[in-house]
Design a protein around this motif. Structure first.
Motif, PDB file in Angstrom:
ATOM      1  N   SER A 100      90.567 138.049  12.217  1.00 41.52           N
ATOM      2  CA  SER A 100      91.043 138.110  10.823  1.00 41.52           C
ATOM      3  C   SER A 100      89.972 137.607   9.865  1.00 41.52           C
ATOM      4  CB  SER A 100      92.314 137.263  10.663  1.00 41.52           C
ATOM      5  OG  SER A 100      93.369 137.771  11.421  1.00 41.52           O
ATOM      6  N   THR A 101      89.332 136.492  10.212  1.00 44.81           N
ATOM      7  CA  THR A 101      88.302 135.920   9.350  1.00 44.81           C
ATOM      8  C   THR A 101      87.086 136.836   9.269  1.00 44.81           C
ATOM      9  OG1 THR A 101      89.042 133.714  10.011  1.00 44.81           O
ATOM     10  CG2 THR A 101      86.926 133.863   8.893  1.00 44.81           C
ATOM     11  N   LEU A 102      86.683 137.417  10.394  1.00 46.48           N
ATOM     12  CA  LEU A 102      85.539 138.331  10.396  1.00 46.48           C
ATOM     13  C   LEU A 102      85.834 139.591   9.587  1.00 46.48           C
ATOM     14  CD1 LEU A 102      84.477 137.935  14.129  1.00 46.48           C
ATOM     15  CD2 LEU A 102      83.067 137.357  12.149  1.00 46.48           C
ATOM     16  N   ALA A 103      87.063 140.083   9.674  1.00 46.83           N
ATOM     17  CA  ALA A 103      87.449 141.245   8.868  1.00 46.83           C
ATOM     18  C   ALA A 103      87.399 140.899   7.381  1.00 46.83           C
ATOM     19  CB  ALA A 103      88.855 141.703   9.258  1.00 46.83           C
ATOM     20  N   PHE A 104      87.774 139.662   7.045  1.00 45.39           N
ATOM     21  CA  PHE A 104      87.649 139.174   5.669  1.00 45.39           C
ATOM     22  C   PHE A 104      86.197 139.246   5.209  1.00 45.39           C
ATOM     23  CE2 PHE A 104      86.521 135.563   2.978  1.00 45.39           C
ATOM     24  CZ  PHE A 104      87.390 135.706   1.905  1.00 45.39           C
ATOM     25  N   MET A 349      89.725 146.500  11.250  1.00 45.80           N
ATOM     26  CA  MET A 349      90.526 145.820  10.231  1.00 45.80           C
ATOM     27  C   MET A 349      89.789 145.718   8.901  1.00 45.80           C
ATOM     28  SD  MET A 349      92.178 142.701  12.476  1.00 45.80           S
ATOM     29  CE  MET A 349      92.985 141.997  11.041  1.00 45.80           C
ATOM     30  N   GLY A 350      88.458 145.664   8.959  1.00 44.38           N
ATOM     31  CA  GLY A 350      87.670 145.449   7.749  1.00 44.38           C
ATOM     32  C   GLY A 350      87.782 146.544   6.718  1.00 44.38           C
ATOM     33  N   TRP A 351      88.133 147.763   7.147  1.00 45.95           N
ATOM     34  CA  TRP A 351      88.225 148.881   6.197  1.00 45.95           C
ATOM     35  C   TRP A 351      89.377 148.698   5.197  1.00 45.95           C
ATOM     36  CZ3 TRP A 351      92.611 151.809   5.569  1.00 45.95           C
ATOM     37  CH2 TRP A 351      93.585 151.671   6.558  1.00 45.95           C
ATOM     38  N   LEU A 352      90.294 147.756   5.486  1.00 44.04           N
ATOM     39  CA  LEU A 352      91.432 147.545   4.584  1.00 44.04           C
ATOM     40  C   LEU A 352      90.994 147.038   3.218  1.00 44.04           C
ATOM     41  CD1 LEU A 352      93.951 145.920   7.086  1.00 44.04           C
ATOM     42  CD2 LEU A 352      93.850 148.301   6.331  1.00 44.04           C
ATOM     43  N   GLY A 353      89.841 146.369   3.153  1.00 44.54           N
ATOM     44  CA  GLY A 353      89.256 146.014   1.863  1.00 44.54           C
ATOM     45  C   GLY A 353      89.888 144.829   1.169  1.00 44.54           C
ATOM     46  N   PHE A 360      94.363 138.396   5.516  1.00 44.30           N
ATOM     47  CA  PHE A 360      93.418 137.874   6.494  1.00 44.30           C
ATOM     48  C   PHE A 360      93.419 136.344   6.503  1.00 44.30           C
ATOM     49  CE2 PHE A 360      90.785 141.952   5.769  1.00 44.30           C
ATOM     50  CZ  PHE A 360      91.533 142.628   6.729  1.00 44.30           C
ATOM     51  N   LEU A 361      93.378 135.743   5.309  1.00 48.24           N
ATOM     52  CA  LEU A 361      93.340 134.284   5.209  1.00 48.24           C
ATOM     53  C   LEU A 361      94.625 133.650   5.726  1.00 48.24           C
ATOM     54  CD1 LEU A 361      91.633 133.643   1.748  1.00 48.24           C
ATOM     55  CD2 LEU A 361      90.688 133.195   4.007  1.00 48.24           C
ATOM     56  N   ASP A 362      95.779 134.210   5.349  1.00 50.31           N
ATOM     57  CA  ASP A 362      97.056 133.648   5.777  1.00 50.31           C
ATOM     58  C   ASP A 362      97.247 133.776   7.285  1.00 50.31           C
ATOM     59  OD1 ASP A 362      97.620 132.964   3.213  1.00 50.31           O
ATOM     60  OD2 ASP A 362      99.105 134.527   2.850  1.00 50.31           O
ATOM     61  N   MET A 363      96.932 134.946   7.832  1.00 54.97           N
ATOM     62  CA  MET A 363      97.076 135.141   9.265  1.00 54.97           C
ATOM     63  C   MET A 363      96.142 134.215  10.037  1.00 54.97           C
ATOM     64  SD  MET A 363      99.423 137.217  10.057  1.00 54.97           S
ATOM     65  CE  MET A 363      98.919 137.447  11.757  1.00 54.97           C
TER      66      MET A 363
END
Length: 478
Positions: A100-104, A349-353, A360-363
């Motif tokens: 999640s953090t990396l996708a952020f 996940m990163g394509w979600l923008g 991402f932060l909450d999860m």
């Protein structure tokens, strides 16, 4: 067949990976929004409270990491304490937090660049959650993540050296802000630390969850313990040092920005600390703050990418994920297939923008809280089952790590209850959580393996666990 990783990370390299992995990017420019919502006191004192919680929890990791030096950290502890189910729970929680953090960071990297080159936010785009995702921004974020992947691919030794260099730059730039901020600023810019409309206790408490996300990454020290080329009894010290160094860095820099310029005015700006130093008449330090945001993103991404791949590698060793992910590069000693899987998950996940940044932060915060609390239960169980184990770092009393674990579990529980200050966003974040849990369960039930501690998974630690009789006397836990 044994799949071993190389012992190639130095003592200072592991500190740089641990502390540098915690010091991320968004904290230095999102503090304008956090000052507005929680007050300067809410963010800074909330971060301090979260850091104290992290130190308490880290006492469990510190002891267990010196006892079990196998790659995977809490995946191994969960296996030794509760078997395959415990391994899955711990690994899946931490892996979800790191992904999640990396996708952020895929989005955050291009978001930072667009503040200097706004022209990248033009051209073809698509929308997610009502927010535009420009293809140019996405390509930049993907390119940065590919660079992180390549550095990881060519070995932990290279990763450690690059991390040390970036971490030293972070320290120098941060010290510049702190020295000037406190010497040229004034306490009147910081006080009162809360606005009249902000409740002090509530503001501090509400910031603990995002602060836990900011403090994520020190667990990587335990995860990469197998690759350390120094005595494992010192790994526990590195675990705790990583949190303390990162927390002092965070709080000092944020406080200096509230010291050098009135935080109430910073709350109305766009880029937090970056804008605060510029408005205070220090444009060069504003550039330094901007550089910190990039370096923090790079160091955090580097560490989390490395740690996530080792979690995948360890879960495959435990036969929770397919065995193909235990493949180690014959030259570089890195888990190549695990690295490729992490890259695929992050970009998937990163394509979600930008529309998914809060998700991402909450999860990440929720899953980290779960993993932190679980480490305490692993320590209690292992102390009961194997009271003779002593890796060189042993808590004299279990009250403090247990207290930290209970608090972390309470924070995680509150995020699942709708209507609390730290609740997950309904229904999107609950759906994402359900999907992630579903993938973990599918993997668990489709992979066959022994439920007992295996030689392949635990290595020399397996012999350690079976070398003496197991005690069932609960008094020996205390």
């Amino acid at each position: 067949m044994e799949h071993s990783l190389k012992h190639s990370i130095s003592f200072f390299g592991l500190i740089a990976l641990g502390a540098g992995g915690v010091i991320g990017s968004s904290w230095i420019y999102t503090n304008s929004q956090f000052f507005k919502t929680y007050g300067a006191g809410g963010e800074i004192f909330g971060l301090l409270a979260a850091a104290c919680l992290a130190v308490l929890v880290s006492l469990s990791f510190a002891e267990l990491s010196t006892t079990f030096s196998r790659s995977g950290g809490e995946v191994v502890y969960g296996y030794a304490a509760f078997g395959k189910k415990g391994s899955l729970f711990a690994g899946w929680a931490l892996l979800g937090a790191y992904i999640s953090t990396l996708a952020f960071y895929v989005t955050a990297s291009s978001l930072l660049i667009s503040t200097i080159f706004p022209q990248i936010a033009i051209g073809p785009y698509y929308s997610f959650a009502g927010v535009k995702v420009y293809l140019t921004e996405l390509v930049i974020g993907i390119a940065i993540m590919l660079l992180v992947f390549l550095i990881n691919y060519f070995g932990a030794k290279l990763t450690g050296r690059v991390q040390i260099l970036m971490f030293l730059l972070l320290v120098v730039l941060g010290l510049s802000l702190v020295v000037v901020g406190f010497s040229r600023g004034n306490v009147a810019n910081f006080l009162p630390a809360f606005s009249q409309s902000q409740d002090k206790v509530s503001s501090i408490f509400r910031f603990i969850l995002p602060a836990m996300t900011f403090l994520t990454g020190w667990e990587s020290v335990a995860i990469m313990a197998e690759e350390a080329k120094f005595p494992k009894k010192r790994i526990g010290t590195v675990v705790i040092l990583s949190i303390v160094i990162a927390a002092v860095y965070y709080i000092s820099v944020l406080l200096s920005s509230a010291w050098v310029y009135p935080w109430q005015q910073t709350a109305g700006m766009q880029m937090g600390t970056i804008d605060a130093f510029k408005a205070a008449g220090f444009p060069i330090l504003s550039v330094f703050a901007y550089a910190i945001s990039f370096l923090g993103l790079a160091t955090s991404a580097m560490t989390l990418f490395t740690a996530a791949s080792r979690l995948v590698f360890s879960l495959a060793r435990a036969r929770i994920l397919p065995q193909r992910f235990t493949k180690v590069h014959p030259k570089y000693g890195t888990p190549v297939n695990a690295l490729w899987l992490v890259l695929a998950l992050v970009l998937g996940m990163g394509w979600l923008g930008k529309g998914a940044l809060v998700y991402f932060l909450d999860m990440g915060g929720f899953l980290v809280a779960l993993a932190w609390s679980f480490s305490t239960f692993c320590l209690l169980k292992i102390r009961r089952k194997y009271p003779y184990l002593d890796g060189g770092f042993k808590n004299k009393h279990l009250f403090f790590p247990t207290f930290g674990g209970v608090i972390a579990l309470g924070v995680a529980g509150l995020t699942l209850i709708p209507g609390t200050p730290v609740s997950l966003v309904w229904p999107y974040e609950y759906i994402i959580l359900a999907i992630w849990c579903g993938f973990g369960l599918v993997s668990y039930f489709t992979q066959k393996g022994e439920q007992s501690v295996s030689e392949e998974f635990m290595g020399a630690d397996s012999q350690l666990l079976n070398s003496k009789n197991v005690s069932s006397n609960p008094k020996e836990v205390l």
